[in-house]
Design an enzyme around this catalytic site. Sequence first.
Site, PDB file in Angstrom:
ATOM      1  N   TYR A 157       0.950  -1.294  -0.236  1.00 35.06           N
ATOM      2  CA  TYR A 157       0.069  -0.043  -0.090  1.00 35.06           C
ATOM      3  C   TYR A 157       1.217   1.100   0.142  1.00 35.06           C
ATOM      4  O   TYR A 157       0.494   1.949  -0.964  1.00 35.06           O
ATOM      5  CB  TYR A 157      -1.039  -0.167   0.898  1.00 35.06           C
ATOM      6  CG  TYR A 157      -2.157   0.978   0.796  1.00 35.06           C
ATOM      7  CD1 TYR A 157      -3.144   1.553   0.877  1.00 35.06           C
ATOM      8  CD2 TYR A 157      -1.594   2.340   2.050  1.00 35.06           C
ATOM      9  CE1 TYR A 157      -3.696   2.149   0.672  1.00 35.06           C
ATOM     10  CE2 TYR A 157      -2.388   3.289   2.682  1.00 35.06           C
ATOM     11  CZ  TYR A 157      -3.423   3.186   1.092  1.00 35.06           C
ATOM     12  OH  TYR A 157      -4.078   4.477   1.497  1.00 35.06           O
ATOM     13  N   ILE A 190      -8.229   8.327   8.175  1.00 42.48           N
ATOM     14  CA  ILE A 190      -9.693   9.147   8.065  1.00 42.48           C
ATOM     15  C   ILE A 190     -10.543   7.815   8.561  1.00 42.48           C
ATOM     16  O   ILE A 190     -10.643   6.507   8.234  1.00 42.48           O
ATOM     17  CB  ILE A 190     -10.204   9.411   6.679  1.00 42.48           C
ATOM     18  CG1 ILE A 190      -8.994  10.668   6.211  1.00 42.48           C
ATOM     19  CG2 ILE A 190     -11.270  10.298   6.803  1.00 42.48           C
ATOM     20  CD1 ILE A 190      -8.565  11.724   6.767  1.00 42.48           C
ATOM     21  N   PRO A 193     -15.246   3.440   6.316  1.00 39.91           N
ATOM     22  CA  PRO A 193     -15.381   1.967   6.277  1.00 39.91           C
ATOM     23  C   PRO A 193     -13.482   1.224   6.243  1.00 39.91           C
ATOM     24  O   PRO A 193     -13.704   0.122   6.364  1.00 39.91           O
ATOM     25  CB  PRO A 193     -16.078   1.536   4.898  1.00 39.91           C
ATOM     26  CG  PRO A 193     -16.813   3.036   4.837  1.00 39.91           C
ATOM     27  CD  PRO A 193     -16.498   3.689   5.260  1.00 39.91           C
TER      28      PRO A 193
END
Length: 255
Positions: A157, A190, A193
């Site tokens: 990532y 943040i 979900p």
Amino acid sequence: MRLAGKVCFVTGAGSGMGRAAALAFSREGAAVGAMDLKAEAVAETVAQVKKAGGKAVALSGDVSKEADVRRAIEDAVKAYGALHVLYNNAGIFPGDDHSVIDTDEAVWDKVFAVNVKGVAFSCKHGIPHLIRSGGGSVINIASFVALVGCSVPQDAYTASKGAVIALTKSLAVQFGPKGVRANAICPGPIETPLLTQWLLKEPKEKAKRLNRIPMGRFGKPEDIVNLGLYLACDESSWTNGAALVADGGITANYF
Ligand code: NAP
């Protein structure tokens, strides 16, 4: 209205910051081409936009598939006649992405396909329309993790978001002379979900991260979308090639 007359293409618009961006852009007068993997999720976003009096069209598809992205962009242009903003927000953050020494090749492939190729395909098929529309703004969602090391690594990532920043700078230089600006946003953690579904569920993991944020709270989708609004509209007409950080001070924090 800050985006009156503009058409914005938003990826990952079925959830989190993408849905918040679609809603905010349409509130400011833009027509939105809202794309997401799940047709129902993006249909819900479009329903919310319309309920609030805005204009949006639902586009489903996978950003890691070039044909899907090309079709979605063509459908947005067909619906609204032009394209001015690419908000490349779709991204994944898989739970099986760890340190480089224990992350499988399949995870690298999956993360790069969505987080890097997804952005590239949108730019490939979207930028020619931005130029045709007389100029525009490309906004790529990177992450603060591309700027600082992390002792709890998600290396695929992290590397993918570093690639997004590098690509953004290259686009800024290539297409600035044609009136197309390109900037990246680097959000801190943040509450969407993507994060709440696993990381923030564990109180110990949540406290560990909260402890590092000088502002004493996690970010909210609107903390990022407000920056997106600035980059999408003409107020930012001299901001090009930047990687703008909104992270509550995390990347400024030594101790
Ligand atoms: P989110 O709530 O998970 O929303 C991402 C949306 O993108 C979801 O609707 C997801 O669909 C969709 N998506 C995933 N893969 C896709 C694909 N291949 N094609 C089309 N759509 C796809 O995430 P978020 O927190 O709003 O994150 C938005 C962006 O901000 C991401 O790029 C993320 O890396 C970045 N970011 C997030 C944070 C954070 O703390 N939340 C921090 C820094 C950067 P599904 O739900 O069906 O997977």
